[in-house]
Design a protein around this motif. Structure first.
Motif, mmCIF file in Angstrom:
data_model
loop_
_atom_site.group_PDB
_atom_site.id
_atom_site.type_symbol
_atom_site.label_atom_id
_atom_site.label_comp_id
_atom_site.label_asym_id
_atom_site.label_seq_id
_atom_site.Cartn_x
_atom_site.Cartn_y
_atom_site.Cartn_z
ATOM 1 N N GLY A 112 22.248 104.243 -6.245
ATOM 2 C CA GLY A 112 21.946 105.187 -7.309
ATOM 3 C C GLY A 112 22.797 106.444 -7.227
ATOM 4 N N VAL A 229 18.253 105.182 -12.863
ATOM 5 C CA VAL A 229 18.225 104.468 -11.581
ATOM 6 C C VAL A 229 16.818 103.947 -11.287
ATOM 7 N N GLY A 265 24.725 99.453 -7.911
ATOM 8 C CA GLY A 265 24.553 100.540 -8.866
ATOM 9 C C GLY A 265 25.529 100.335 -10.011
#
Ligand SMILES: Cc1ncc(COP(=O)(O)O)c(C=O)c1O
Length: 402
Positions: A112, A229, A265
């Motif tokens: 994240g 996230v 991510g």
């Protein structure tokens, strides 16, 4: 025999104290196996996990399609750098794009905080020709632990001891549109915020706030960046939380749930914004590797095949009903905030002893902001599991109530 099955929890804890840097508060439990919302420790004790993987376990532990995809992929190709194309990465980018409302393009990384760093850099690259580099963020937000994302995190407790923070960040109260409007100046490049604050205590945006920010960014010619996230990939009952309000950002971040528990991510950007990330401006060695990408594709496939966006909404409704009923009886509960499988229960007391008591009763939950119990259960958690866990929480809270 895997190494984790050869030691007791006590032995592992003793070794950890000697060999692992102690930057986490840990419970004295060594987990060795998981399946769905259940997880087992080295002694064979079973726990019901309402916070699998700090929000990464959107499908619970070891979801079968993800396990199968990863097994297959590690036997075929584990990692090649981004000097080459790989099918899983490109198909994942397509799958994400098709689930946005704006046909976004992706950049992949591994966590994240890296996704937020990429978003900040992209916002600066986009604003550079007009001298715009500042980023406005909201108090109580959380964006990660690397220096850019940490500076964006407007919580002084996380800055203490590692200052100076990066220049070019301005903080405004979450939910306050006027404050955001006043903070925009000729050097502002973007407004960055979570559509629902997670670590900050499951704070929902007031009506009209996100829509107002979109209009503000449009009139000022700056970017709106959502940090999804924690809220992304079905957590709140939509693929992306932004879709509850029909607000299209210029960039948004993903991580946690994206690859069903495998580290990954991403940012997804409007194509005309994303094109500012040119060769040489940004990169991640492991970003978009085939194993993580296959895991993400299997996660998306499972959510779709098993109708789990709707299920996330039902999960939220069941938890909300249970906690609102408990609030009527238990004076320790001040507020209940729920959006899909993102659940916050604000207490009148510190949450840490509640979490501790739950662990002893075989239930794993989290506390954030000292007093908010945070639950990010798997979106395929069963009704019976929800009821069992809520019974345990009710028992613990009633025993602590005055
Ligand atoms: C909204 C949000 N952004 C960023 C992060 C940082 O993610 P990571 O720990 O994967 O770096 C988190 C982690 O909790 C988060 O909730």
């Amino acid at each position: 025999m895997p190494a984790t099955d050869t030691h007791t929890s006590d032995e592992i804890i003793a070794l950890a104290k000697r060999y692992v840097i102690g930057n986490y508060t840990r419970y004295p439990v060594c987990l060795v196996r998981g399946e769905g919302s259940w997880v087992w420790d080295a002694e064979g004790n079973r726990y019901l996990d309402f916070f699998p993987g700090w929000g990464c376990g959107i499908l619970g532990h070891c979801p079968p399609r993800v396990v199968e995809a990863v097994r297959e992929q590690v036997g075929q190709l584990i990692h090649v750098p981004n000097s080459w194309y790989t099918e899983p990465q490109v198909l994942l980018a397509q799958a994400l794009s098709e689930r946005t409302d704006f046909g976004g393009a992706s950049f992949f990384c591994n966590s994240g905080t890296e996704a937020v760093e990429a978003a900040i850099k992209l916002a600066r690259l986009h604003g550079k020709p007009k001298g715009r580099y500042k980023v406005i963020t909201t108090t109580g937000g959380f964006h990660g632990r690397t220096m850019g994302a940490l500076t964006a995190t407007a919580q002084p407790k996380y800055h203490a001891g590692v200052e100076p923070m990066l220049p070019g960040f301005t903080y405004v109260p979450f939910g306050d549109l006027d404050a955001a409007a006043k903070a925009v100046d000729a050097e502002t490049a973007a407004i960055l915020l979570e559509p629902i604050q997670g670590e900050g205590g499951i704070n929902l945006p007031p009506a009209g706030y996100l829509e107002g920010l979109r209009a503000l960014c449009d009139s000022a010619g700056i970017l709106l960046v959502f940090d999804e996230v924690q809220t992304g990939l079905g957590r709140t009952g939509k693929w992306f939380a932004q879709q509850h309000w029909g607000v299209v950002p210029d960039i948004f971040t993903l991580a946690k749930a994206l690859a069903g528990g495998i580290a990954m991510g991403a940012i997804v950007a409007k194509p005309e914004v994303g094109e500012k990330l040119k060769p040489g401006t940004h990169a991640a060695t492991f970003g978009g590797n085939p194993v993580a990408a296959r895991a993400a594709l299997a996660t998306i496939e499972t959510i779709e095949a098993d109708g789990l966006l709707d299920r996330a909404t039902q999960v939220g409704e069941r938890f909300a009903a249970r906690f609102h009923a408990l609030k009527a009886e238990c004076p320790l509960i001040l507020d209940v905030r729920v959006k899909g499988a993102m659940i916050g229960v604000e207490l009148a007391v510190e949450g840490a002893p509640v979490v501790q008591a739950c662990v002893q009763k075989g239930l794993l939950v989290n506390c954030t902001h000292q007093t908010v119990l945070r639950l990010l259960p798997a979106i395929n958690v069963a009704d019976e599991q929800i009821d069992e866990g809520c019974d345990t929480l009710a028992e613990v809270l009633m025993a602590m109530a005055p």
